[in-house]
Design an enzyme around this catalytic site. Sequence first.
Site, PDB file in Angstrom:
ATOM      1  N   SER A   9     111.595 -26.143  18.592  1.00 24.39           N
ATOM      2  CA  SER A   9     112.552 -26.127  19.046  1.00 24.39           C
ATOM      3  C   SER A   9     113.541 -24.670  18.612  1.00 24.39           C
ATOM      4  O   SER A   9     113.545 -24.630  17.208  1.00 24.39           O
ATOM      5  CB  SER A   9     113.646 -27.190  18.254  1.00 24.39           C
ATOM      6  OG  SER A   9     115.261 -26.887  18.185  1.00 24.39           O
ATOM      7  N   HIS A  34     112.191 -25.712  23.728  1.00 24.91           N
ATOM      8  CA  HIS A  34     113.006 -26.558  23.210  1.00 24.91           C
ATOM      9  C   HIS A  34     114.121 -26.081  23.476  1.00 24.91           C
ATOM     10  O   HIS A  34     114.686 -25.364  22.333  1.00 24.91           O
ATOM     11  CB  HIS A  34     112.619 -27.891  22.499  1.00 24.91           C
ATOM     12  CG  HIS A  34     113.571 -29.162  22.082  1.00 24.91           C
ATOM     13  ND1 HIS A  34     113.843 -30.271  23.678  1.00 24.91           N
ATOM     14  CD2 HIS A  34     115.148 -28.892  21.584  1.00 24.91           C
ATOM     15  CE1 HIS A  34     114.687 -30.493  22.858  1.00 24.91           C
ATOM     16  NE2 HIS A  34     115.415 -30.315  21.348  1.00 24.91           N
ATOM     17  N   ASP A  36     118.535 -27.041  22.431  1.00 28.84           N
ATOM     18  CA  ASP A  36     119.616 -27.006  21.953  1.00 28.84           C
ATOM     19  C   ASP A  36     120.589 -27.433  22.159  1.00 28.84           C
ATOM     20  O   ASP A  36     121.622 -25.996  21.700  1.00 28.84           O
ATOM     21  CB  ASP A  36     119.263 -28.111  20.484  1.00 28.84           C
ATOM     22  CG  ASP A  36     117.691 -28.362  20.408  1.00 28.84           C
ATOM     23  OD1 ASP A  36     118.062 -30.102  20.789  1.00 28.84           O
ATOM     24  OD2 ASP A  36     117.635 -28.133  19.400  1.00 28.84           O
ATOM     25  N   MET A  38     124.411 -28.298  22.299  1.00 30.57           N
ATOM     26  CA  MET A  38     125.960 -29.633  21.381  1.00 30.57           C
ATOM     27  C   MET A  38     127.184 -29.041  21.707  1.00 30.57           C
ATOM     28  O   MET A  38     127.489 -27.998  21.843  1.00 30.57           O
ATOM     29  CB  MET A  38     125.149 -29.155  19.529  1.00 30.57           C
ATOM     30  CG  MET A  38     124.114 -29.423  19.461  1.00 30.57           C
ATOM     31  SD  MET A  38     123.864 -29.230  18.092  1.00 30.57           S
ATOM     32  CE  MET A  38     121.809 -29.867  17.823  1.00 30.57           C
ATOM     33  N   HIS A  67     117.946 -29.621  26.020  1.00 32.21           N
ATOM     34  CA  HIS A  67     118.437 -31.132  25.771  1.00 32.21           C
ATOM     35  C   HIS A  67     119.458 -31.079  25.627  1.00 32.21           C
ATOM     36  O   HIS A  67     120.058 -30.582  24.361  1.00 32.21           O
ATOM     37  CB  HIS A  67     117.984 -31.084  24.135  1.00 32.21           C
ATOM     38  CG  HIS A  67     118.054 -32.555  23.290  1.00 32.21           C
ATOM     39  ND1 HIS A  67     117.669 -32.725  21.891  1.00 32.21           N
ATOM     40  CD2 HIS A  67     118.872 -33.633  23.813  1.00 32.21           C
ATOM     41  CE1 HIS A  67     118.141 -33.503  21.531  1.00 32.21           C
ATOM     42  NE2 HIS A  67     118.741 -34.313  22.421  1.00 32.21           N
ATOM     43  N   MET A  69     122.977 -32.344  24.115  1.00 34.52           N
ATOM     44  CA  MET A  69     124.140 -33.228  23.313  1.00 34.52           C
ATOM     45  C   MET A  69     125.060 -33.119  23.750  1.00 34.52           C
ATOM     46  O   MET A  69     126.346 -32.732  23.108  1.00 34.52           O
ATOM     47  CB  MET A  69     123.583 -32.788  22.320  1.00 34.52           C
ATOM     48  CG  MET A  69     121.628 -33.554  21.521  1.00 34.52           C
ATOM     49  SD  MET A  69     121.579 -32.571  20.107  1.00 34.52           S
ATOM     50  CE  MET A  69     120.841 -31.189  21.103  1.00 34.52           C
ATOM     51  N   MET A 138     115.172 -39.794  19.600  1.00 36.69           N
ATOM     52  CA  MET A 138     115.243 -38.957  18.978  1.00 36.69           C
ATOM     53  C   MET A 138     114.627 -39.590  17.221  1.00 36.69           C
ATOM     54  O   MET A 138     115.163 -40.931  17.233  1.00 36.69           O
ATOM     55  CB  MET A 138     116.721 -38.802  18.816  1.00 36.69           C
ATOM     56  CG  MET A 138     117.301 -38.380  20.029  1.00 36.69           C
ATOM     57  SD  MET A 138     116.706 -35.976  20.467  1.00 36.69           S
ATOM     58  CE  MET A 138     117.471 -35.840  18.344  1.00 36.69           C
ATOM     59  N   PHE A 144     122.057 -31.799  14.003  1.00 35.62           N
ATOM     60  CA  PHE A 144     121.269 -30.779  12.987  1.00 35.62           C
ATOM     61  C   PHE A 144     119.594 -30.404  13.030  1.00 35.62           C
ATOM     62  O   PHE A 144     119.063 -31.375  13.348  1.00 35.62           O
ATOM     63  CB  PHE A 144     121.781 -31.044  11.675  1.00 35.62           C
ATOM     64  CG  PHE A 144     123.259 -31.167  11.865  1.00 35.62           C
ATOM     65  CD1 PHE A 144     124.283 -29.745  11.415  1.00 35.62           C
ATOM     66  CD2 PHE A 144     123.622 -32.343  12.204  1.00 35.62           C
ATOM     67  CE1 PHE A 144     125.662 -29.945  11.745  1.00 35.62           C
ATOM     68  CE2 PHE A 144     125.475 -32.137  11.747  1.00 35.62           C
ATOM     69  CZ  PHE A 144     126.038 -31.202  11.814  1.00 35.62           C
ATOM     70  N   GLY A 146     116.364 -29.972  10.322  1.00 36.81           N
ATOM     71  CA  GLY A 146     116.721 -29.757   9.206  1.00 36.81           C
ATOM     72  C   GLY A 146     116.136 -31.196   8.655  1.00 36.81           C
ATOM     73  O   GLY A 146     116.707 -31.567   7.536  1.00 36.81           O
ATOM     74  N   ASP A 176     111.593 -36.089  18.830  1.00 40.05           N
ATOM     75  CA  ASP A 176     112.631 -34.819  18.319  1.00 40.05           C
ATOM     76  C   ASP A 176     113.057 -35.069  16.856  1.00 40.05           C
ATOM     77  O   ASP A 176     114.231 -36.212  16.740  1.00 40.05           O
ATOM     78  CB  ASP A 176     114.120 -34.436  19.941  1.00 40.05           C
ATOM     79  CG  ASP A 176     114.551 -33.514  19.202  1.00 40.05           C
ATOM     80  OD1 ASP A 176     114.158 -32.668  18.223  1.00 40.05           O
ATOM     81  OD2 ASP A 176     115.204 -33.294  20.378  1.00 40.05           O
ATOM     82  N   GLY A 177     112.540 -34.329  15.774  1.00 43.07           N
ATOM     83  CA  GLY A 177     113.542 -34.525  15.003  1.00 43.07           C
ATOM     84  C   GLY A 177     112.714 -34.468  13.487  1.00 43.07           C
ATOM     85  O   GLY A 177     112.009 -35.892  13.917  1.00 43.07           O
TER      86      GLY A 177
HETATM   87  C1  DX5 Z   1     118.552 -32.110  16.858  1.00 43.50           C
HETATM   88  C2  DX5 Z   1     117.958 -31.606  17.630  1.00 43.50           C
HETATM   89  C3  DX5 Z   1     116.238 -31.085  17.252  1.00 43.50           C
HETATM   90  C4  DX5 Z   1     116.781 -30.036  16.673  1.00 43.50           C
HETATM   91  C5  DX5 Z   1     115.577 -30.802  15.227  1.00 43.50           C
HETATM   92  O1  DX5 Z   1     119.774 -32.386  17.203  1.00 43.50           O
HETATM   93  O2  DX5 Z   1     117.682 -31.676  18.627  1.00 43.50           O
HETATM   94  O3  DX5 Z   1     115.780 -30.665  18.654  1.00 43.50           O
HETATM   95  O4  DX5 Z   1     116.366 -29.132  16.736  1.00 43.50           O
HETATM   96  O5  DX5 Z   1     115.063 -30.135  14.220  1.00 43.50           O
HETATM   97  P1  DX5 Z   1     113.516 -30.201  13.251  1.00 43.50           P
HETATM   98  O6  DX5 Z   1     112.228 -30.370  13.853  1.00 43.50           O
HETATM   99  O7  DX5 Z   1     114.193 -28.657  12.618  1.00 43.50           O
HETATM  100  O8  DX5 Z   1     114.823 -32.113  12.953  1.00 43.50           O
HETATM  101 ZN    ZN Z   2     116.274 -31.598  20.675  1.00 43.20          ZN
END
Ligand code: DX5
Ligand code: ZN
Length: 220
Positions: A9, A34, A36, A38, A67, A69, A138, A144, A146, A176-177
């Site tokens: 990601s 990947h 993200d 947002m 992805h 969001m 998810m 976020f 981490g 994912d996550g």
């Molecule tokens: C969260 C994202 C994820 C995120 C995953 O909203 O959709 O793709 O980047 O990050 P890690 O692997 O650090 O949880």
């Molecule tokens: Zn994601």
Amino acid sequence: MSSKLIAPSVLAADFANLQRDIEMVNASHADWFHIDIMDGVFVPNISFGMPVLQAISKHATKTIDVHLMIVDPDRYIKTFAELGSDVLTVHYEACTHLHRTLQAIKAEGMKAGVALNPHTNINVLEDTINDIDLVCIMSVNPGFGGQSFIENTYDKVKQLKDLITRKGAATKIEIDGGVTNKNAKLLIDAGADVLVAGSYVFKSNDQIETIKDLKALANS
Ligand code: DX5
Ligand code: ZN
């Protein structure tokens, strides 16, 4: 059995050295990028948008998995196709007419994905699963990188795998996550096909090696 995929990601990359990090992924055993996106409305955070994706696309040599969001994702389907997205994933919770959205994504030549928040039950996909190329479960609340992995995810993966089998669908399952070497194998054993990993890859000392190990673990 087809190979299990690793999707670093880019949210966890060093944005001041984005080209370097994209080239690291190109050179690694990773399969997908990947990305993200947002909007600060669907999720309580803003990541990056079109110009950054355009810059990533210029250097990326692997599948681009976007992805979204964002609320009302239909507004941007064409734009994301033009920016080089290969897979476009929308949130179930953001789509009033999910079936129509999936058709619109495919009409632009992309694979259609649906992401489910941790509180959303698998059974909401009962009537659309045959139209979905990828379901993104998810395993944290979106917004976020981490965060820590939600353990209930394993059950959801199994339920989704059962639904896919029962309906004779060809849908891939993405997680994912909070993915690390601690849960990767368990997720694959539960039925996952694609593992997204942000912090675990980009915050490690040897990113190439971390991706290689994750890929080997997922295919062991
Ligand atoms: C969260 C994202 C994820 C995120 C995953 O909203 O959709 O793709 O980047 O990050 P890690 O692997 O650090 O949880
Ligand atoms: Zn994601």
